[in-house]
Design an enzyme around this catalytic site. Sequence first.
Site, PDB file in Angstrom:
ATOM      1  N   LYS A  50       0.401  -1.676   1.212  1.00 49.27           N
ATOM      2  CA  LYS A  50      -0.070  -0.570   2.037  1.00 49.27           C
ATOM      3  C   LYS A  50      -1.160  -0.986   3.032  1.00 49.27           C
ATOM      4  CE  LYS A  50       2.169   3.175   0.521  1.00 49.27           C
ATOM      5  NZ  LYS A  50       2.889   4.112   1.402  1.00 49.27           N
ATOM      6  N   SER A 300       5.903  -4.641  -4.501  1.00 50.39           N
ATOM      7  CA  SER A 300       5.088  -3.911  -3.524  1.00 50.39           C
ATOM      8  C   SER A 300       3.648  -3.675  -3.947  1.00 50.39           C
ATOM      9  CB  SER A 300       5.743  -2.568  -3.190  1.00 50.39           C
ATOM     10  OG  SER A 300       5.931  -1.802  -4.368  1.00 50.39           O
TER      11      SER A 300
END
Length: 400
Positions: A50, A300
């Site tokens: 992110k 991720s």
Amino acid sequence: MNLEDIYLAREQIAGQVLNTPLEHSQTLSHWCGVDVYLKFENLQFTASFKERGALNRLLQLSPEEQARGVVAMSAGNHAQAVAYHGSRLGVPTCIVMPRATPNNKVQQTRVFGAEVILHGTQFDETLAHTRLLAEQRRMTLVHPFDDPRVIAGQGTIGLEILDALPDVGCVVVPVGGGGMISGIATAIKALKPEVKVVGVQVERYASVYGAFRNEPQQPSRLLTVAEGIAVKAPGVNTLPIIRRCVDEMLSVTEEQVEQAVFTLLEIEKTVVEGAGAVGLAAAKAYPAVFRDLKTCLVLSGGNIDMMILSSILQRGLVRSRRLVRLKVEIPDLPGALSELTQAVGALDSNIMDIVHQRTFAGSSVRSTVVELSLQMRGEEQVSEVVEGLRQKGYEVALIA
């Protein structure tokens, strides 16, 4: 949002986020029956991809917007990314998080100096409150996935994958609202359209999976181990990109995700949160989809609550038969329990816990039931211990 925007994002964020490692895993390849490569986005400073999109968006604020600050909604990873880079750049940040967000993600966001507000039980409620705050405080809303500049930042992962593994055949991406897969797929299809792009969602929150297949999915009221991708609906900007650039969408179960988290820790010695492990879960569940392809799984994020991780490890030991419970009936006589424990020890099994039931169990008033939690090497030793005890005359049952 196009390839040029992704190249520009790479220039903007260069030196401020990691170009994360991409490594082949021989052991996982054997375990899955798929040629597995891992992109370690869990090694970013805030342990999540992110940072890329959040930083790219913050770098494009006007001086007036920087002074007023930004507000963002997130289950944790986007929150930490906005808070961290906002602090670095001197931009005030306010983060709205669902009430069920794991405590470690809340605390890590506060560490970076952000104001944290807990509101709502699901993404849509949190987003509505965030938009209200943005209007009231005149702050810029930094959306976690449905912003072209955020999407472009996430797309830099695709550029790095192609640089590190030019002959990649398939890229597997976790999907919540679709920001990361939209960016990655845009980059890959523009540069190497023959590379397959596959998205993965968890069954309880499979809105993109349903939209992709024209099979509407209702989100569950239950929580998920993959809370980072527990999004009720894809973005207005992301869904058209997914339809255009993504080749396949898959879904996985809670148990498959737990097993993937457990396996990554045991084999690769890397901590991955549930959302980050769905790619490995899919590779294990659907090997035919990836057959004969060099397959890159994007890990991720690694921000998993320690209590959740502890539960996953314990449940993984149970599933792999390295931690089992037996129920053994013994005579209610002095020394009977000692004889049983000696018999278990002779079979090379370590007793982790023992419960001696006299009143609530037993086929006879002259007998008692002992429940044993035993440490094992696996299924083979379980059979040896059960059979060994039965040969000594004990009545033994495995407890599920």
